[in-house]
Each structure stands twice: as structure tokens, then as C-alpha cells.
Scaffold this motif. Structure first.
Motif, short mmCIF file in Angstrom:
data_model
loop_
_atom_site.label_atom_id
_atom_site.label_comp_id
_atom_site.label_asym_id
_atom_site.label_seq_id
_atom_site.Cartn_x
_atom_site.Cartn_y
_atom_site.Cartn_z
N ARG A 166 33.43 -26.36 -3.37
CA ARG A 166 34.29 -27.50 -3.10
C ARG A 166 35.35 -27.62 -4.18
O ARG A 166 35.23 -27.04 -5.26
CB ARG A 166 33.47 -28.78 -2.98
N LEU A 167 36.40 -28.36 -3.87
CA LEU A 167 37.47 -28.59 -4.83
C LEU A 167 38.03 -29.99 -4.64
O LEU A 167 37.86 -30.60 -3.59
CB LEU A 167 38.58 -27.53 -4.70
N ARG A 168 38.65 -30.49 -5.69
CA ARG A 168 39.28 -31.81 -5.62
C ARG A 168 40.68 -31.64 -5.04
O ARG A 168 41.53 -30.98 -5.63
CB ARG A 168 39.37 -32.44 -7.00
N CYS B 165 37.94 -37.18 -3.02
CA CYS B 165 38.81 -36.26 -2.30
C CYS B 165 38.25 -34.84 -2.20
O CYS B 165 39.01 -33.89 -1.99
CB CYS B 165 40.20 -36.23 -2.95
N TRP B 166 36.94 -34.66 -2.32
CA TRP B 166 36.36 -33.33 -2.22
C TRP B 166 36.62 -32.73 -0.85
O TRP B 166 36.44 -33.39 0.18
CB TRP B 166 34.86 -33.35 -2.45
N TRP C 34 36.18 -28.50 0.99
CA TRP C 34 35.47 -27.25 0.73
C TRP C 34 36.31 -26.05 1.10
O TRP C 34 37.04 -26.07 2.09
CB TRP C 34 34.16 -27.22 1.52
N GLN D 163 36.24 -38.75 -7.39
CA GLN D 163 35.50 -37.78 -6.60
C GLN D 163 35.46 -38.11 -5.11
O GLN D 163 34.56 -37.70 -4.39
CB GLN D 163 34.07 -37.59 -7.15
#
Length: 99
Positions: A76-78, A67-68, A70, A65
Motif C-alpha cells: 500500500r501507499l499514501r 488515503c491508503w 494499494w 492514514q
């Protein structure tokens, strides 16, 4: 000479797609993850939330987690496991810090 954190060794003939990062147009190759698209040209992924240091992701496989990023729409995305798509609008900071 490529100064990126990720160096592309093969598959350079894929279609180029454009996306936006913090309001600036960037380019990637179709099939790249967001992380690859952000780090191949030499940019850090984002700043650390605990200090001024740049972050580049940690595990690179969706477990840590780190590398979040937005989407401008808010969610948000990985970056390490999300494919970049043409027209994507991404931010390196959380929505509450946006102007």
C-alpha cells in the motif's frame, strides 16, 4: 465544467502520464500526487472500510492514514504524498478483496 473534488488552477501544461486504477486507464499530469490524480476528475479515493461512504482523504498531508491505496503488486501507499508515475497500477481495495 470540472466536477472534481480538486480543481486545477495552474500548471496545466505539464506532461500527461497514464496510470491504471482498478484496471481502468486514467490520466494525470507529471508531478501530481496519486491523490490529486484520483480526485481531480471527480472520483472518490476509495470506499470507507466502515460503510458504503466514499472517502477523499482527510488531512491531505500524510498524517492521518486515510488515503491508503494499494499497488497491484500488493504494497500500500499514501496517495497524498506519493507522486503518480506513468504505468502505475493501483487498487482502491485491499489485496484480500481482489478477485
Amino acid at each position: 465544467m470540472n466536477t472534481g473534488r480538486i480543481v486545477r488552477l495552474a500548471e496545466r501544461d505539464r506532461v500527461e502520464v497514464q496510470f491504471f486504477l482498478d484496471g481502468e486507464m486514467r490520466y494525470a499530469l507529471a508531478g501530481d500526487t496519486v491523490l490529486t490524480a484520483m480526485l481531480a476528475p471527480g472520483h472518490a479515493l476509495r470506499k470507507s472500510e466502515f460503510g458504503p461512504e466514499p472517502r477523499a482523504g482527510f488531512c491531505l498531508m500524510g498524517a492521518c492514514q486515510d488515503c491508503w491505496v494499494w499497488q497491484e503488486a500488493g504494497p500500500r501507499l499514501r496517495a497524498c504524498s506519493t507522486p503518480v508515475t506513468g504505468g502505475m497500477r493501483l487498487r482502491t481495495t485491499a489485496p484480500e478483496s481482489w478477485p
